[in-house]
Design an enzyme around this catalytic site. Structure first.
Site, PDB file in Angstrom:
ATOM      1  N   ASP A  62      32.537  35.133  43.480  1.00 10.92           N
ATOM      2  CA  ASP A  62      31.230  35.390  42.936  1.00 10.92           C
ATOM      3  C   ASP A  62      30.422  34.069  42.935  1.00 10.92           C
ATOM      4  OD1 ASP A  62      32.585  33.690  41.332  1.00 10.92           O
ATOM      5  OD2 ASP A  62      31.988  34.770  39.212  1.00 10.92           O
ATOM      6  N   SER A  63      30.884  33.191  43.780  1.00 15.35           N
ATOM      7  CA  SER A  63      30.155  32.039  44.358  1.00 15.35           C
ATOM      8  C   SER A  63      29.000  32.416  45.396  1.00 15.35           C
ATOM      9  CB  SER A  63      31.109  30.651  45.111  1.00 15.35           C
ATOM     10  OG  SER A  63      31.647  31.646  46.066  1.00 15.35           O
ATOM     11  N   ASP A 101      36.221  39.288  44.015  1.00 16.38           N
ATOM     12  CA  ASP A 101      36.008  38.812  42.496  1.00 16.38           C
ATOM     13  C   ASP A 101      35.398  39.397  41.568  1.00 16.38           C
ATOM     14  OD1 ASP A 101      36.611  36.356  41.081  1.00 16.38           O
ATOM     15  OD2 ASP A 101      35.016  35.116  42.269  1.00 16.38           O
ATOM     16  N   LYS A 131      40.181  39.615  41.524  1.00 12.36           N
ATOM     17  CA  LYS A 131      40.345  38.254  40.720  1.00 12.36           C
ATOM     18  C   LYS A 131      39.633  38.107  39.701  1.00 12.36           C
ATOM     19  CE  LYS A 131      38.534  34.054  41.997  1.00 12.36           C
ATOM     20  NZ  LYS A 131      38.039  33.863  41.010  1.00 12.36           N
ATOM     21  N   GLU A 133      38.666  36.029  35.790  1.00  9.92           N
ATOM     22  CA  GLU A 133      38.871  34.749  35.269  1.00  9.92           C
ATOM     23  C   GLU A 133      39.318  34.696  33.605  1.00  9.92           C
ATOM     24  OE1 GLU A 133      35.028  32.443  35.373  1.00  9.92           O
ATOM     25  OE2 GLU A 133      35.083  32.756  37.499  1.00  9.92           O
ATOM     26  N   GLU A 200      41.439  25.701  39.120  1.00  9.57           N
ATOM     27  CA  GLU A 200      40.328  24.963  39.637  1.00  9.57           C
ATOM     28  C   GLU A 200      39.798  23.769  38.484  1.00  9.57           C
ATOM     29  OE1 GLU A 200      36.744  27.563  40.346  1.00  9.57           O
ATOM     30  OE2 GLU A 200      35.644  26.060  40.431  1.00  9.57           O
TER      31      GLU A 200
HETATM   32  O1  KIV Z   1      33.988  32.488  43.522  1.00  8.81           O
HETATM   33  C1  KIV Z   1      34.636  31.620  43.940  1.00  8.81           C
HETATM   34  O2  KIV Z   1      34.335  31.077  45.172  1.00  8.81           O
HETATM   35  C2  KIV Z   1      35.762  31.274  43.610  1.00  8.81           C
HETATM   36  C3  KIV Z   1      36.698  30.152  43.951  1.00  8.81           C
HETATM   37  C4  KIV Z   1      36.039  28.764  43.917  1.00  8.81           C
HETATM   38  C5  KIV Z   1      38.021  30.268  43.501  1.00  8.81           C
HETATM   39  O3  KIV Z   1      36.318  31.843  42.286  1.00  8.81           O
END
Ligand code: KIV
Length: 282
Positions: A62-63, A101, A131, A133, A200
């Protein structure tokens, strides 16, 4: 020979399938002490490059909200937008494990919502794993998704979707109480069925203890060298934002500067009438 088994596959296809990285395969790698290489990718050309470089896991993080969409944090990206990016990455992915994510707001209300969002990321996007959080609040979702056949990766430490609660992007797990809580969360996620964990921005010593306590692999970012693997953000790794550096990241190239120089040369040549030449004519 039963047509429904792998025995029926031509040997080339079977060998290709054997080389594929899978969620259970990552656990086997940890047992063998083989490091896991993961990178974030958001589109087709980057997936092709990462595949060709032999990266094991592609994370559509989600980055994307900050690196591609230009937001100041990861909260605004939507589930539909994530699916759009996962689809592009899917088309460039062959051997690597494709992990999607969950964006903020697509799983926080509970297991039913998490399963619905995961199914969309897998069916519409082509992700092979998801994934999320967090620690104890997501145990039930991880358990229910795993029971539904969805491989789930956890994410502890600095969880950017909680940036407003954490008061910024800060190192987590520095004091004994929060370190103990994180270790308990890691064990709980493993117990719930997570196949791997992102750690992280936590002290390297804490990441080492969590890694030693788990049978599933840890993949670190700003979490030291003792993790079972490492993940880096595409734009940080390749230096796509000149002048933007982070302590947890290493620039293996300065592609931002190279792109800027190329665009400047192109602009100069067009303005000076030096491009196109006869070579580009039809
Ligand atoms: O969204 C992302 O890029 C991440 C990584 C930094 C692990 O969750």
């Amino acid at each position: 020979m039963d047509e429904g088994t792998d025995e029926a596959q031509p040997s080339v296809a079977r060998r290709a399938a054997e080389r594929r990285v899978t969620a259970p395969g990552l656990r086997a790698r940890k047992a063998k002490g083989e490091k896991i290489v993961m990178v974030t990718v958001y589109d087709y050309p980057s997936a092709l490059l990462a595949e060709q470089a032999g990266v094991d896991c592609l994370l559509v993080g989600d980055s994307v909200a900050t690196t591609v969409q230009g937001h100041s944090n990861t909260l605004p990206v939507t589930l539909d937008e994530m699916i759009y990016h996962v689809r592009m990455v899917r088309r460039g992915t062959n051997r690597a494990l494709l992990i999607a994510d969950f964006p903020f707001g697509s799983y926080q209300t509970g297991a039913d919502e998490a399963i619905r969002s995961a199914v969309r990321l897998m069916k519409e996007g082509g992700a092979e794993a998801v994934k999320l959080e967090g620690g104890s609040p997501v145990f039930e979702s991880v358990r229910r998704m795993t029971e539904a056949g969805i491989p789930v990766m956890g994410h502890l430490g600095l969880t950017p979707q909680s940036v407003n609660l954490l008061g910024g992007h800060k190192v987590q797990g520095r004091d004994d109480a929060s370190a103990e809580r994180m270790l308990a969360d890691a064990l709980g996620l493993q117990e719930a069925g997570a196949f791997a964990l992102i750690l992280e921005t936590i002290p390297a010593s804490l990441a080492a203890s969590i890694t030693a306590a788990l049978a599933i692999p840890t993949v670190g970012i700003g979490a030291g060298a003792e993790c079972d693997g490492q993940v880096q953000v595409w734009h940080d790794l390749l230096g796509l934002f000149p002048g933007k550096t982070f302590r947890h990241a290493k620039q293996y190239a300065q592609l931002g500067l190279a792109a800027e120089a190329a665009l400047r040369s192109y602009s100069d040549e067009v303005r000076q009438g030096r491009f196109p030449t006869k070579e580009q004519d039809f």
